[in-house]
Design a protein around this motif. Sequence first.
Motif, mmCIF file in Angstrom:
data_model
loop_
_atom_site.group_PDB
_atom_site.id
_atom_site.type_symbol
_atom_site.label_atom_id
_atom_site.label_comp_id
_atom_site.label_asym_id
_atom_site.label_seq_id
_atom_site.Cartn_x
_atom_site.Cartn_y
_atom_site.Cartn_z
ATOM 1 N N TYR A 1 45.862 24.117 11.978
ATOM 2 C CA TYR A 1 44.592 22.874 12.234
ATOM 3 C C TYR A 1 44.201 22.466 10.855
ATOM 4 O O TYR A 1 43.979 21.207 10.559
ATOM 5 N N ASP A 2 43.901 23.285 9.793
ATOM 6 C CA ASP A 2 43.531 22.793 8.740
ATOM 7 C C ASP A 2 44.454 22.152 7.839
ATOM 8 O O ASP A 2 44.117 21.084 7.174
ATOM 9 N N ALA A 3 45.835 22.456 8.008
ATOM 10 C CA ALA A 3 46.655 21.996 7.275
ATOM 11 C C ALA A 3 46.720 20.432 7.628
ATOM 12 O O ALA A 3 46.954 19.360 6.946
ATOM 13 N N TYR A 4 46.882 20.226 9.130
ATOM 14 C CA TYR A 4 46.923 18.798 9.465
ATOM 15 C C TYR A 4 45.678 17.907 9.368
ATOM 16 O O TYR A 4 45.895 16.914 9.222
ATOM 17 N N ARG A 5 44.631 18.586 9.233
ATOM 18 C CA ARG A 5 43.402 17.982 9.096
ATOM 19 C C ARG A 5 43.189 17.556 7.589
ATOM 20 O O ARG A 5 42.934 16.200 7.533
ATOM 21 N N PHE B 1 47.323 15.951 14.437
ATOM 22 C CA PHE B 1 45.912 16.738 14.335
ATOM 23 C C PHE B 1 45.409 17.177 15.615
ATOM 24 O O PHE B 1 44.802 18.041 15.734
ATOM 25 N N GLN B 2 45.362 16.164 16.493
ATOM 26 C CA GLN B 2 44.622 16.250 17.754
ATOM 27 C C GLN B 2 45.402 17.412 18.714
ATOM 28 O O GLN B 2 44.898 18.301 19.244
ATOM 29 N N GLU C 1 43.645 21.006 19.670
ATOM 30 C CA GLU C 1 43.449 21.648 20.941
ATOM 31 C C GLU C 1 43.979 22.969 20.959
ATOM 32 O O GLU C 1 43.330 23.986 21.715
ATOM 33 N N LYS C 2 45.299 23.258 20.117
ATOM 34 C CA LYS C 2 45.721 24.538 20.193
ATOM 35 C C LYS C 2 44.647 25.504 19.403
ATOM 36 O O LYS C 2 44.343 26.746 19.833
ATOM 37 N N TYR C 3 44.192 25.107 18.476
ATOM 38 C CA TYR C 3 43.003 25.935 17.818
ATOM 39 C C TYR C 3 41.893 26.426 18.584
ATOM 40 O O TYR C 3 41.424 27.523 18.741
ATOM 41 N N ASP C 4 41.265 25.350 19.255
ATOM 42 C CA ASP C 4 40.153 25.590 20.294
ATOM 43 C C ASP C 4 40.658 26.615 21.527
ATOM 44 O O ASP C 4 39.807 27.404 21.753
ATOM 45 N N LYS C 5 41.794 26.472 21.977
ATOM 46 C CA LYS C 5 42.150 27.321 23.005
ATOM 47 C C LYS C 5 42.182 28.851 22.264
ATOM 48 O O LYS C 5 42.005 29.613 23.075
ATOM 49 N N MET C 6 42.812 29.030 21.220
ATOM 50 C CA MET C 6 43.222 30.348 20.837
ATOM 51 C C MET C 6 41.658 31.032 20.312
ATOM 52 O O MET C 6 41.489 32.265 20.427
ATOM 53 N N ARG C 7 40.826 29.912 19.851
ATOM 54 C CA ARG C 7 39.729 30.455 19.714
ATOM 55 C C ARG C 7 38.774 30.958 20.772
ATOM 56 O O ARG C 7 38.075 32.079 20.914
ATOM 57 N N ASN C 8 39.001 30.300 21.862
ATOM 58 C CA ASN C 8 38.407 30.751 23.208
ATOM 59 C C ASN C 8 38.899 32.069 23.933
ATOM 60 O O ASN C 8 38.197 32.957 24.306
ATOM 61 N N ASP C 9 40.289 32.184 23.672
ATOM 62 C CA ASP C 9 41.020 33.352 23.881
ATOM 63 C C ASP C 9 40.492 34.703 23.233
ATOM 64 O O ASP C 9 40.586 35.638 23.890
ATOM 65 N N VAL C 10 40.400 34.478 21.829
ATOM 66 C CA VAL C 10 39.808 35.451 21.184
ATOM 67 C C VAL C 10 38.451 36.109 21.555
ATOM 68 O O VAL C 10 38.291 36.967 21.711
ATOM 69 N N SER C 11 37.373 35.017 22.009
ATOM 70 C CA SER C 11 36.268 35.441 22.224
ATOM 71 C C SER C 11 36.173 36.167 23.426
ATOM 72 O O SER C 11 35.446 37.099 23.566
#
Length: 374
Positions: free
Chosen positions: A268-272, A298-299, A303-313
């Motif tokens: 996510y940071d690389a494409y941002r 980037f989009q 979305e992949k980053y947000d999904k993984m963050r939710n899974d970890v939480s």
Amino acid sequence: MAQESPKNSAAEIPVTSNGQLEDSHEHSFNRDLKRSLPVGLGLSETKITSHGFDSTKEGVVEAGPFPSKGSSASPKSSVISPSSAAASRLAGQGCDLIIPTGSRAQQKSGPVVLADEVKNPAMEKLELVRKWSLNTYKCTRQIISEKLGRGSRTVDLELEAQIDILRDNKKKYENILRLAQTLSTQLFQMVHTQRQLGDAFADLSLKSLELHEEFGYNADTQKLLAKNGETLLGAINFFIASVTTLVNKTIEDTLLTVKQYESARIEYDAYRTDLEELNLGPRDANTLPKIEQSQQLFQVHKEKYDKMRNDVSIKLKFLEENKVKVLHNQLVLFHNAIAAYFAGNQKQLEQTLKQFHIKLKTPGADAPSWLEEQ
């Protein structure tokens, strides 16, 4: 007196109303035709196709001399092509025109329809390798930039703190497991020594009549200690097995999700960063498609980053609940078993094992029978 020009023999052929030749003049027509054909070609060897004798009408005369007996030469053909008017008329009707060239004829077909291109598996694999290489390059560049302090990274402070605590706790739990396994090994050796010592005292009690009672007391004490030690050993091994499952399976599964989350964060940071660099540059016909494509990539990674963050939480939340429940039971078991053993309370020690549904293995239960040893 001027000599009259000879008339064309074809013009002298009378034609009836239905287009057939009159029989009275057939012989003279064949004679004139023989004089106009090449030498060696008979009338029976000639095929005439005619639609009229007008100059504007087309006609085809095919003639082929057949070889005489004893000759190996192949027959030759002579073709008179249709007139230009006939050719244009045939072309207007959309018909195919056969025009001989030498001894072979070429056919002009209608419009050619090309089949759809079949996808090449090698090209698809090459495209996948190209995308993977580009993604790896971007992620590697982002990691190096972060380590050198030149690149920015996305940080979720609350989630990062929970992940750090989890990793620190995992190391501490692993240390507890190592110490518990050491205690179990030492206790097993002590129990084994106590059992042997009790057997030795019992043997001497039978052979020494004057010290029969003294050896007997010590034999009973060592056997009781060995029995209580086996009970404590069962409780400690149960504690080790439960904590091992918690550390090596439950916590490890959560940390695997954390690793996937960190990889998604790097992408996510690389494409941002790539999109930010393109937005800072000029906007023209060449850069606008690149910016649009970079925005789409980037989009997708966002979305992949947000999904993984939710899974970890979610996994961290369930892990915390499971960890508290498991460790609470195991720590109570460990405390009660150790306290009852060193207090010499055999009844309390056995009650602790029943409370946690721990079944001790009978000594020699796993040993093979004498039939299996044969």
